[in-house]
Every structure is written in C-alpha cells, then in structure tokens.
Design a protein around this motif. Structure first.
Motif, mmCIF file in Angstrom:
data_model
loop_
_atom_site.group_PDB
_atom_site.id
_atom_site.type_symbol
_atom_site.label_atom_id
_atom_site.label_comp_id
_atom_site.label_asym_id
_atom_site.label_seq_id
_atom_site.Cartn_x
_atom_site.Cartn_y
_atom_site.Cartn_z
ATOM 1 N N HIS A 19 1.441 26.909 2.540
ATOM 2 C CA HIS A 19 0.803 27.523 3.703
ATOM 3 C C HIS A 19 -0.468 26.793 4.127
ATOM 4 C CE1 HIS A 19 3.824 30.421 3.465
ATOM 5 N NE2 HIS A 19 3.198 31.427 2.902
ATOM 6 N N SER A 20 -0.972 25.905 3.277
ATOM 7 C CA SER A 20 -2.208 25.188 3.606
ATOM 8 C C SER A 20 -2.301 23.946 2.727
ATOM 9 C CB SER A 20 -3.423 26.099 3.360
ATOM 10 O OG SER A 20 -4.637 25.415 3.561
ATOM 11 N N PHE A 21 -2.861 22.867 3.295
ATOM 12 C CA PHE A 21 -3.044 21.613 2.561
ATOM 13 C C PHE A 21 -4.455 21.126 2.822
ATOM 14 C CE2 PHE A 21 -2.085 16.823 2.547
ATOM 15 C CZ PHE A 21 -2.318 16.709 1.180
ATOM 16 N N GLN A 22 -5.214 20.922 1.739
ATOM 17 C CA GLN A 22 -6.622 20.549 1.845
ATOM 18 C C GLN A 22 -6.921 19.295 1.031
ATOM 19 O OE1 GLN A 22 -8.620 24.102 0.445
ATOM 20 N NE2 GLN A 22 -8.443 25.112 2.431
ATOM 21 N N LEU A 23 -7.898 18.534 1.509
ATOM 22 C CA LEU A 23 -8.293 17.288 0.869
ATOM 23 C C LEU A 23 -9.758 17.330 0.453
ATOM 24 C CD1 LEU A 23 -6.783 14.677 3.381
ATOM 25 C CD2 LEU A 23 -5.652 15.726 1.406
ATOM 26 N N ALA A 24 -10.018 16.817 -0.726
ATOM 27 C CA ALA A 24 -11.359 16.482 -1.191
ATOM 28 C C ALA A 24 -11.175 15.511 -2.334
ATOM 29 C CB ALA A 24 -12.138 17.712 -1.650
ATOM 30 N N ASP A 25 -12.125 14.601 -2.501
ATOM 31 C CA ASP A 25 -11.995 13.591 -3.548
ATOM 32 C C ASP A 25 -12.724 14.033 -4.812
ATOM 33 O OD1 ASP A 25 -11.109 11.194 -4.630
ATOM 34 O OD2 ASP A 25 -11.756 10.013 -2.903
ATOM 35 N N TRP A 26 -12.336 13.391 -5.915
ATOM 36 C CA TRP A 26 -12.921 13.694 -7.234
ATOM 37 C C TRP A 26 -13.851 12.552 -7.617
ATOM 38 C CZ3 TRP A 26 -12.304 17.933 -10.496
ATOM 39 C CH2 TRP A 26 -12.868 17.792 -11.770
ATOM 40 N N THR A 27 -15.151 12.869 -7.663
ATOM 41 C CA THR A 27 -16.147 11.882 -8.047
ATOM 42 C C THR A 27 -16.917 12.403 -9.260
ATOM 43 O OG1 THR A 27 -17.748 12.834 -6.473
ATOM 44 C CG2 THR A 27 -16.415 10.982 -5.711
ATOM 45 N N THR A 28 -17.385 11.462 -10.073
ATOM 46 C CA THR A 28 -18.177 11.828 -11.241
ATOM 47 C C THR A 28 -19.476 11.025 -11.219
ATOM 48 O OG1 THR A 28 -16.951 10.172 -12.522
ATOM 49 C CG2 THR A 28 -16.218 12.452 -12.681
ATOM 50 N N PRO A 29 -20.523 11.513 -11.893
ATOM 51 C CA PRO A 29 -20.563 12.744 -12.694
ATOM 52 C C PRO A 29 -20.581 13.984 -11.810
ATOM 53 C CG PRO A 29 -22.751 11.774 -12.575
ATOM 54 C CD PRO A 29 -21.825 10.799 -11.905
ATOM 55 N N LEU A 30 -20.033 15.078 -12.334
ATOM 56 C CA LEU A 30 -20.080 16.345 -11.612
ATOM 57 C C LEU A 30 -21.503 16.887 -11.628
ATOM 58 C CD1 LEU A 30 -16.844 18.020 -12.997
ATOM 59 C CD2 LEU A 30 -17.156 16.983 -10.752
ATOM 60 N N PRO A 31 -21.905 17.585 -10.587
ATOM 61 C CA PRO A 31 -23.257 18.149 -10.560
ATOM 62 C C PRO A 31 -23.370 19.343 -11.491
ATOM 63 C CG PRO A 31 -22.020 18.906 -8.666
ATOM 64 C CD PRO A 31 -21.145 17.909 -9.375
ATOM 65 N N GLU A 32 -24.584 19.725 -11.805
ATOM 66 C CA GLU A 32 -24.805 20.931 -12.600
ATOM 67 C C GLU A 32 -24.180 22.127 -11.880
ATOM 68 O OE1 GLU A 32 -28.495 23.493 -14.580
ATOM 69 O OE2 GLU A 32 -28.875 21.661 -13.437
ATOM 70 N N GLY A 33 -23.444 22.916 -12.610
ATOM 71 C CA GLY A 33 -22.770 24.045 -11.993
ATOM 72 C C GLY A 33 -21.397 23.718 -11.460
ATOM 73 N N VAL A 34 -21.081 22.474 -11.257
ATOM 74 C CA VAL A 34 -19.801 21.860 -10.882
ATOM 75 C C VAL A 34 -19.208 22.331 -9.551
ATOM 76 C CG1 VAL A 34 -19.217 21.472 -13.310
ATOM 77 C CG2 VAL A 34 -18.228 23.444 -12.128
ATOM 78 N N LEU A 35 -19.718 23.421 -8.958
ATOM 79 C CA LEU A 35 -19.059 23.960 -7.770
ATOM 80 C C LEU A 35 -19.131 23.002 -6.592
ATOM 81 C CD1 LEU A 35 -17.594 26.326 -6.426
ATOM 82 C CD2 LEU A 35 -19.846 27.285 -5.860
ATOM 83 N N ASN A 36 -20.274 22.375 -6.402
ATOM 84 C CA ASN A 36 -20.492 21.577 -5.196
ATOM 85 C C ASN A 36 -20.386 20.083 -5.468
ATOM 86 O OD1 ASN A 36 -20.951 23.970 -3.789
ATOM 87 N ND2 ASN A 36 -23.145 23.928 -4.250
ATOM 88 N N GLY A 37 -19.306 19.703 -6.159
ATOM 89 C CA GLY A 37 -19.140 18.309 -6.534
ATOM 90 C C GLY A 37 -18.006 17.595 -5.835
ATOM 91 N N ARG A 38 -17.472 18.159 -4.762
ATOM 92 C CA ARG A 38 -16.330 17.525 -4.101
ATOM 93 C C ARG A 38 -16.775 16.275 -3.356
ATOM 94 N NH1 ARG A 38 -12.352 22.239 -1.845
ATOM 95 N NH2 ARG A 38 -12.775 23.783 -3.461
#
Length: 266
Positions: A190-209
């Motif tokens: 029903h839906s297709f979304q894009l975001a890339d995976w980059t590291t290091p993840l930020p503290e809390g990890v939520l806003n790391g896309r």
C-alpha cells in the motif's frame, strides 16, 4: 517530514515550484495548520496526498489506553478521508512498560485491526502496517519484518490492510525481497518509502535516516523488487535527519528530488 522545517504553505509552494505532484503528510503539521485548511491548500495546488502518517501504537494492555488508541486511530482515518488519501500508515507500537511479551503485543495489534479495518474501509481508507527496524522493537514497533507485517495483514481483506515497504527498515533482511513478492501477489503493498542507511547512527537513533545516495542501500534494486511485485503507486522519500532539518528546506527538497532522479529513476 523530510522538510519539516517548512510550514504547510511553504511546503506546498516548494512542491509546486519543483513540479512535485505528490506529498505524504504527517498528522502533527496537518493539525498545526488545520485539517480543513490543509485539505484546501493541497487541493487548490493540485497536489495528491499519497499517505497520512501515522496511526498505530496499538499494543497497550490497559483498557483505557487501548480505548484511547482506537479513538485516535479512528480520528486518523477521518483525517485521511478529509485530505483525500486512501492510505493511513501504521506504526504498531512497542512493548508496554515492564512487558517482554512480543507475541502478545502483536496479537493486541490484530485485535485492534479487527475494529479499525472495517471502520477505515467504510471510509475508503486502507491501513498500511509499516515494519520498523528491530532496533525499534522495544519502544516503537514490535513488527520488525515484512513477514510479521504480512502475517497480521493477511487476517484481513487486502483492500483493508496491507503493508508499507520502507527501505530504511527492511534493507538488511534477506527475506524481504520474497516478502515483497508475497505482498505484491496479494495486492498488499500500500506504500513504498525510501531513506538511506548511514552510520554512525545518532544518539537515540530515531533521526538517523540518510539522504538518498549517501548510504548503504541500493535504491534501484528495491524499486525493482516492488515493481516486479506489481506495485505502480507513488514512491515517497521520508528522511528523519536533524542535519537536513537545520538546512534551508527548499534547498533540501530540491536536492532530494535530484537524488531521487539520480539514484532511483536513472
């Protein structure tokens, strides 16, 4: 949310200026600007609202909390109807405080869907279960894979409940391509979304896309999977990123559109 620093009128103006005809909206900025005002704004601009995000958080055990969650999700369905979109994205919810019962939490999601799916269908809205990366299982979403999402969705008709495929959350799963094919065969993407995976993840990890093209995910490959599964709907870019939010929103939107063409279309 990719450019949440823009007001609703600024977002609509930037989209129309760039020739972007589709926009996925989140409930919080819609509420801030006003539901009816937002609906009129996007309608007058000729924009199509692809999805509304988000409903969900359906795992509570306390009866009052469960009732409140159902009421909020009914409201989200009504908002989707007002905005003219047929898809409400669900983030299912994490474990209640003190619980370790993942299986029970998933069953409570199914119980809630049994109430919400018919309500949404009567209003022409589909529910799209979005599996989130396992790092969010405890506090945000006990549905971590497309297989788990489909196991829930398949208890209901496809026009009522399907899934959201988000590259950020499923790219690591070697079973995801087969599950995309499974979803496509049943008409449940029903839906297709894009975001890339980059590291290091930020503290809390939520806003790391990560911005498209900056990380580890082959966007064309994932677009190929959903297309092979029969998906012909819109493709959204959804980036939670503090660095992007600190920049000029119009420039971020223009750059995102360029990256989409470069890394997804070409």
């Amino acid at each position: 949310m990719t450019v949440r620093q823009l007001s609703m009128p600024e977002l609509v103006d930037a989209c129309t200026g760039l020739g972007i005809g589709n926009v996925g909206l989140w409930r919080e900025p819609v509420e801030a600007y006003g539901l009816e005002a937002t609906a009129k704004l996007v309608r007058d601009a000729g924009l199509t609202v692809t999805t509304l995000c988000r409903g969900g958080f359906l795992t509570a055990t306390d009866p009052a909390d469960r009732a409140a969650a159902l009421a909020d999700n009914r409201a989200a369905v009504d908002e989707a109807t007002a905005l003219g979109t047929d898809t409400l994205v669900l983030v299912s919810g994490g474990l209640p405080a003190g619980s370790r019962d993942l299986r029970g939490a998933r069953e409570r999601i199914a119980d809630a869907l049994a109430v919400l799916a018919p309500y949404a269908a009567e209003r022409g809205v589909r529910l799209a279960i979005e599996p989130l990366h396992p790092m969010y299982a405890a506090d945000r979403c006990v549905v971590s894979t497309l297989a788990q999402a489909l196991d829930l969705a398949e208890r209901f008709p496809a026009h009522q409940v399907g899934v959201t495929v988000d590259t950020y959350h499923v790219w690591w799963d070697d079973q995801a391509p087969a599950q995309i094919a499974r979803a496509g065969a049943a008409g449940r993407i029903h839906s297709f979304q894009l975001a890339d995976w980059t590291t290091p993840l930020p503290e809390g990890v939520l806003n790391g896309r990560g911005q498209i093209g900056d990380g580890s995910i082959d966007m064309r490959e994932w677009k190929g999977y959903v297309e092979a599964a029969g998906y012909t709907g819109p493709i959204e870019v959804e980036l939670f990123n503090e660095g992007l939010w600190a920049q000029d929103g119009r420039e971020v939107l223009a750059r995102t559109a360029e990256r989409f063409v470069e890394h997804v279309i070409r």
